[in-house]
Motif scaffolding. Structure first.
Motif, PDB file in Angstrom:
ATOM      1  N   ARG A   1      -8.738   9.713  -3.110  1.00  0.00           N
ATOM      2  CA  ARG A   1     -10.170  10.048  -2.675  1.00  0.00           C
ATOM      3  C   ARG A   1     -11.504  11.055  -2.968  1.00  0.00           C
ATOM      4  O   ARG A   1     -10.954  10.519  -4.720  1.00  0.00           O
ATOM      5  CB  ARG A   1      -9.643  10.303  -0.613  1.00  0.00           C
TER       6      ARG A   1
ATOM      7  N   GLU B   1      -4.181  13.344  -3.623  1.00  0.00           N
ATOM      8  CA  GLU B   1      -3.247  13.482  -2.891  1.00  0.00           C
ATOM      9  C   GLU B   1      -1.820  13.099  -3.392  1.00  0.00           C
ATOM     10  O   GLU B   1      -1.538  12.405  -3.070  1.00  0.00           O
ATOM     11  CB  GLU B   1      -3.939  13.091  -1.194  1.00  0.00           C
TER      12      GLU B   1
ATOM     13  N   ARG C   1       0.926  -1.346  -0.321  1.00  0.00           N
ATOM     14  CA  ARG C   1       0.309  -0.234   0.274  1.00  0.00           C
ATOM     15  C   ARG C   1       0.921   1.671   0.016  1.00  0.00           C
ATOM     16  O   ARG C   1       0.234   2.036   0.132  1.00  0.00           O
ATOM     17  CB  ARG C   1      -0.941  -0.467   1.335  1.00  0.00           C
ATOM     18  N   THR C   2       1.809   0.808  -0.170  1.00  0.00           N
ATOM     19  CA  THR C   2       3.000   2.473  -0.152  1.00  0.00           C
ATOM     20  C   THR C   2       3.608   2.408  -1.142  1.00  0.00           C
ATOM     21  O   THR C   2       3.593   2.001  -2.750  1.00  0.00           O
ATOM     22  CB  THR C   2       3.975   2.459   1.039  1.00  0.00           C
TER      23      THR C   2
ATOM     24  N   ARG D   1      -2.280   9.233  -3.380  1.00  0.00           N
ATOM     25  CA  ARG D   1      -3.621   8.613  -2.394  1.00  0.00           C
ATOM     26  C   ARG D   1      -4.742   9.376  -2.970  1.00  0.00           C
ATOM     27  O   ARG D   1      -5.061  10.117  -3.393  1.00  0.00           O
ATOM     28  CB  ARG D   1      -3.495   9.225  -1.343  1.00  0.00           C
TER      29      ARG D   1
ATOM     30  N   SER E   1      -8.127   5.789   3.754  1.00  0.00           N
ATOM     31  CA  SER E   1      -7.117   7.331   4.163  1.00  0.00           C
ATOM     32  C   SER E   1      -6.617   5.798   4.250  1.00  0.00           C
ATOM     33  O   SER E   1      -4.716   6.281   4.968  1.00  0.00           O
ATOM     34  CB  SER E   1      -7.810   7.934   5.333  1.00  0.00           C
TER      35      SER E   1
ATOM     36  N   ARG F   1       1.996  12.429  -2.742  1.00  0.00           N
ATOM     37  CA  ARG F   1       2.885  11.720  -1.519  1.00  0.00           C
ATOM     38  C   ARG F   1       4.070  11.723  -1.721  1.00  0.00           C
ATOM     39  O   ARG F   1       4.661  11.702  -0.438  1.00  0.00           O
ATOM     40  CB  ARG F   1       2.483  11.268  -0.959  1.00  0.00           C
TER      41      ARG F   1
ATOM     42  N   ILE G   1      -4.909   4.147   2.590  1.00  0.00           N
ATOM     43  CA  ILE G   1      -3.515   3.601   1.760  1.00  0.00           C
ATOM     44  C   ILE G   1      -2.237   4.914   1.866  1.00  0.00           C
ATOM     45  O   ILE G   1      -3.492   5.700   1.829  1.00  0.00           O
ATOM     46  CB  ILE G   1      -4.342   3.438   1.126  1.00  0.00           C
ATOM     47  N   PHE G   2      -1.346   4.228   1.416  1.00  0.00           N
ATOM     48  CA  PHE G   2       0.504   5.516   1.525  1.00  0.00           C
ATOM     49  C   PHE G   2       0.818   5.776   0.380  1.00  0.00           C
ATOM     50  O   PHE G   2       1.665   5.829   0.572  1.00  0.00           O
ATOM     51  CB  PHE G   2       0.676   4.948   2.798  1.00  0.00           C
ATOM     52  N   SER G   3      -0.122   5.048  -1.308  1.00  0.00           N
ATOM     53  CA  SER G   3       0.642   5.470  -1.778  1.00  0.00           C
ATOM     54  C   SER G   3       1.444   6.694  -2.184  1.00  0.00           C
ATOM     55  O   SER G   3       0.819   7.619  -1.901  1.00  0.00           O
ATOM     56  CB  SER G   3       0.000   4.698  -2.912  1.00  0.00           C
TER      57      SER G   3
END
Length: 453
Positions: A313, A317, A236-237, A311, A304, A319, A306-308
């Motif tokens: 939603r 976003e 998930r990253t 992101r 939220s 990141r 999920i830290f890809s």
């Protein structure tokens, strides 16, 4: 004893509806994470204590029009009267989240003003707010954990992954970032923007590396933050495969997200509870351990978790990149705005990168974490690809200025990146030069130079 659920199973249209909660404008927002540091030692300021981060939040929440935000009784954020929110991260980082703006130049003015006010308030408590990508002088063993209800659940999740999650707690507590958010206007627009951002995130990361000092000493990485992301739940990253697909659409993303386990779930009393490590799609069919079925709130919470690098939603976003120094903060939203909101630049960037596999992205990310602009990406110097992306972003901003969608001042936000490309010297290498010049004075000099004035 499990109770029977009265919530109907989430339908496909309900899952899709989360990505349709948007207006008709292309806005840009920014989130800036700052380290709360002692000005003399560079050490992290604790959450507790009369001059700690909680006392600081208490002061901010007492301002006229401010509203405190609690997590299971703990003060962890404040809605500011001038717009935007301050929150505190797991390891004590102070994050400012802006209100969305139609133009990068407007966003820059609002964010700079808000951050200066927050820094002035921090001085009342004897500490400095320092943007960047890593706490430079505090080792992991001395992290002052904030009493978020989800913190122990997240740490337990990463620990359960073994080697694949071994840096998760470090990433949660030690790292900082500056993130930008963007809107999409239709399913096709979503696909075009997200696939470009995902493909561009890796070479873009080389422009921003800014985490070379750990526990007060140089390390073998120019970005410890990127290194930590390499072993923080790889499923998930970083770059996730579905976002690189030529045939990407929201249905494929939903299918992928349903295969991931949910980590934690909110409880009615404002706390969190762990969730059985099964795919979210299984939870929709079989329910949680208490017999209830997931609702839309659970689905949003799952997204939220999920830290890809990008992101998805209700907004996109971005990141991937390290948080830059104070003088370059607005380079993040400016860079991504020029690429995302100008269709010719967006298309050119995606066409340039569409052939790069996820495996090559991951190899490059590891190389960039160590060598920054000297790394390779897909068999060529990453500096060349990053320079071309910066050129396309600059063209995008200029076109938006010509169309009346942006102010000319936005171009100046990219100046620090042009300097990185021209010189080949990254933000991280500038920090290292300061350390080597006077190691014994580094903590005090670092805070003095990089704090928000």
């Amino acid at each position: 004893m499990p109770i029977a659920s009265v919530t109907p199973p989430l339908s496909r249209s309900a899952l899709r509806s989360v990505f349709e909660e948007r207006g008709g404008d292309e806005l840009v927002g920014v989130e800036v994470e700052t380290a709360a540091l002692d000005p003399l030692t560079g050490a992290a300021v604790p959450y507790a204590g009369e001059n700690g981060v909680r006392a600081y939040l208490d002061f901010l929440s007492s301002l006229p029009g401010a509203e405190p935000e609690l997590d299971h009784g703990a003060l962890v954020g404040v809605r500011l009267p001038g717009g935007g929110t301050v929150s505190v991260e797991h390891g004590g980082a102070v994050e400012f989240s802006s209100r969305p703006a139609t133009r990068v130049a407007d966003l820059a003015e609002h964010t700079a003003g808000a951050l200066r006010e927050l820094a002035a308030a921090a001085r009342r408590f004897g500490f400095a707010l320092v943007p960047g990508a890593l706490y430079p002088c505090t080792p992991f063993e001395e992290v002052n954990w904030v009493p978020h209800a989800r913190t122990p659940l997240m740490r337990r999740h990463f620990a359960s992954l073994g080697e694949a999650g071994c840096w998760g707690s470090h990433l949660m507590s030690m790292t900082l970032s500056t993130q930008a958010s963007f809107d999409f206007l239709s399913p096709a627009d979503l696909a075009a923007k997200l696939t470009m951002q995902a493909a561009a995130s890796t070479p873009a990361a080389a422009l921003f590396v800014n985490a070379p000092v750990y526990a007060g000493r140089p390390s073998s990485f120019l970005s410890h933050r990127m290194h930590y992301r390499s072993r923080t739940d790889p499923a998930r990253t970083r770059v996730i495969p579905v976002t690189l697909r030529e045939d990407f659409d929201i249905e494929r993303f939903i299918d992928w997200a349903l295969t991931l386990p949910m980590i934690h779930r909110a409880t009615p009393d404002g706390g969190c509870r762990p969730v059985e490590p099964v795919p979210f799609g299984t939870l929709i069919r079989s329910g949680f351990e208490d017999g209830t079925l997931p609702d839309l709130g659970d689905w949003r919470a799952h997204l939220s978790q999920i830290f890809s690098d990008v992101r998805l939603r209700a907004t996109l976003e971005v990141r991937a990149v390290d948080g830059p120094p104070w003088y370059a903060l607005m380079a993040v939203p400016a860079f991504w705005s020029g690429l995302t909101y100008h269709e010719p630049s967006r298309t050119a960037a995606r066409d340039m990168l569409r052939h790069v596999s996820r495996e090559r992205h991951l190899a490059a990310l590891d190389d960039i974490a160590r060598r920054g602009m000297a790394a390779e990406f897909d068999g060529r110097p990453v500096r060349e690809t990053a320079a071309e992306l910066l050129r396309l972003s600059t063209e995008g901003l200029r076109a938006r200025i010509a169309a009346g969608l942006e102010r000319p001042e936005a171009l100046a936000c990219l100046d620090p990146l042009h300097e990185v490309v021209t010189s080949g010297v990254t933000f991280a290498e500038r920090v290292l030069a300061a350390w080597h010049e006077a190691p014994e004075r580094f903590p005090e000099r670092f805070v003095a130079e990089y704090r928000i004035p």
